[in-house]
Design a protein around this motif. Sequence first.
Motif, short mmCIF file in Angstrom:
data_model
loop_
_atom_site.label_atom_id
_atom_site.label_comp_id
_atom_site.label_asym_id
_atom_site.label_seq_id
_atom_site.Cartn_x
_atom_site.Cartn_y
_atom_site.Cartn_z
N THR A 156 -3.42 -8.53 5.69
CA THR A 156 -2.44 -7.63 6.30
C THR A 156 -1.44 -8.44 7.11
N SER B 78 4.01 0.93 7.63
CA SER B 78 3.63 2.32 7.48
C SER B 78 2.39 2.48 6.61
N TYR B 79 2.43 1.97 5.38
CA TYR B 79 1.27 2.06 4.50
C TYR B 79 1.43 1.10 3.33
N LYS C 291 1.00 0.52 -0.95
CA LYS C 291 0.96 1.15 -2.27
C LYS C 291 0.12 0.29 -3.21
N LYS D 15 -2.16 5.35 -2.14
CA LYS D 15 -1.53 4.88 -0.91
C LYS D 15 -2.60 4.81 0.17
N THR D 16 -2.53 3.81 1.02
CA THR D 16 -3.51 3.68 2.08
C THR D 16 -2.92 2.87 3.22
N ASP D 17 -3.41 3.13 4.44
CA ASP D 17 -2.98 2.32 5.58
C ASP D 17 -4.03 1.26 5.94
N LYS D 18 -5.08 1.17 5.11
CA LYS D 18 -6.10 0.13 5.28
C LYS D 18 -5.79 -1.05 4.36
N TYR E 26 -9.48 -1.07 -0.65
CA TYR E 26 -9.47 0.17 -1.42
C TYR E 26 -10.58 0.13 -2.45
N LYS F 123 8.34 1.95 7.88
CA LYS F 123 8.58 3.29 8.40
C LYS F 123 9.89 3.89 7.92
#
Length: 406
Positions: A249, A256-257, A259, A275-278, A281, A301
Motif C-alpha cells: 500500500t 480512496s480504494y 480496483k 473494489k476494496t480499501d484493504k 483480497y 478521492k
Amino acid sequence: MRQFHLSICLASLTLLFSACSVVELTTPKQTQLNESLPKVQNLKSISDLSNVAFEWEPLYGENIQGFYLYRSSEKEPQMKLVATIKDKFQTHYVDTKLESGTKYQYMMKTFNEQGHFSEEGQVIEIATQPRPEPLAFVQAITNLPERIKLIWRPHTDLRVNAYIIEKKRVEDKKFAKIGEVKNRLSAEFIDEVKANENFLYRVSALTFDGIQSEPSEVLNSTSKALPPEITHLSASNDLNGKIILSWDTPVYEDFSYFKIYATSSSFLPFTLLAKTDKNNYEDIVQGAGESKQYKITMVDKDGLESPMPKKSVEGKTLGLPASPSIILAQITSEGIVLEWVDNDNRAVEYEVRRYGGEQNAVFKGIKEKRLRDIKALAGVEYSYEVIGIDELGQRSAPSSRVKAAQ
C-alpha cells in the motif's frame, strides 16, 4: 448644436458610418490647386479605441462637390488621402480600423466637379484611446483532477466585454486561443486536460469593438497527477477453491480504494473483479488447479485511477494430488499383492480399483501404500489402478493400470 450632432454620431459608429458617410478611397482626378475653393478650417474630432469621428462647418452654398480627408502618423508621416466624400452636404465622417493608443494628424480639402482642390485646411492632431490595461490579477489553480482553473479580477474598464484565454506547452513557441469568456464581470475559466499535464496560460481583456488588451502575466499550472502504481502484488497458488491476493500500500494522502482486475485467459481482456480499501483480497475460484491473472490499481478521492500495470500476476487454486505409481502387482498364494508410491506428499488415504472377472471392485479408505487382494479368483486376469486422496478430499487422477503377474 454641432457638438451635439457629433456626439449622436459617435454613440453608434457603425450607424454613423452607414448613415453619415458616403466615401470612396480614391485619388483626386486632377492635382490642380484652386485657391478660390473654400478651405475646411473648423474641423472637430473625437476618438475612441480604433475610430476617429469628424464634424465640420457646412459648405452648402459653396461651388464644391465634396471633400478629401488626409491622414498621417508617426509610422507614416506623409499625409495620405484616406477618404473621398462626394456629397458636399455631408458634415460627418468616421475614420475606422485605426491602431489604439496612436497619434494621428488629419487635414481636409474641398474639391469641385473639375477635380480642382482647395488649399490645405486646418491640420488637427488626435490620439486614439489606449488599449485597456492588462488584467491586474490572474491566478491558476493547480493540482485539480483533469482540469486547470484560471481566475482573475474583473477588469475595471467598462469598455471590456469579454476575456480571451490562450495557452501553450512550455516547449511551444506561440500561444493559441482556447476560449473566450463573455461578460466583463465573469472571472474564471476551466480548461479540461489530462492528468499531470503542464501548460502556460495568459488572459487578455476584449472590448466591445474588438480591441484586445496586452496579455496578463504568464501562468504556469499543472493538473493533478495520477495515484502511484501498485507494486509487489502476489497471488497464492496452493489454496483450495480460492486465490488470495496481497500487495503493498503506497503512502498516498488522497487514497480512496483499490480496483482489482482479473482474466482467466490470455486471450480475454481484464475486467473489473472487485473494489476494496484493504491491501488484500480473497477470490473464490471453483475447481482445482484453476489459474487467473490479476492487476491492481489505486483510485483517489477525485476518481483518478493509477496506471494499469503492464505485467500481471498469476494465481492458482490448489491442484489435484499427484497420481500414485504402482510398483508391484504380484499373484501369490494368499492373493494378489499391490504396492505403490506417492509422487507428492499430499495423499492421506487411497482408493484401489480392480478390473476383471465378473465384477469390478473398489477398495476404499486404505491408509497404507499396500493392498492384499484376497478376494481375487485364481485363473482370472486382473488389472489395478490407485487414486490418492488428500486431507481436503481432493482426488488424484488414477494411476496407470497394472496387470497382476506371477
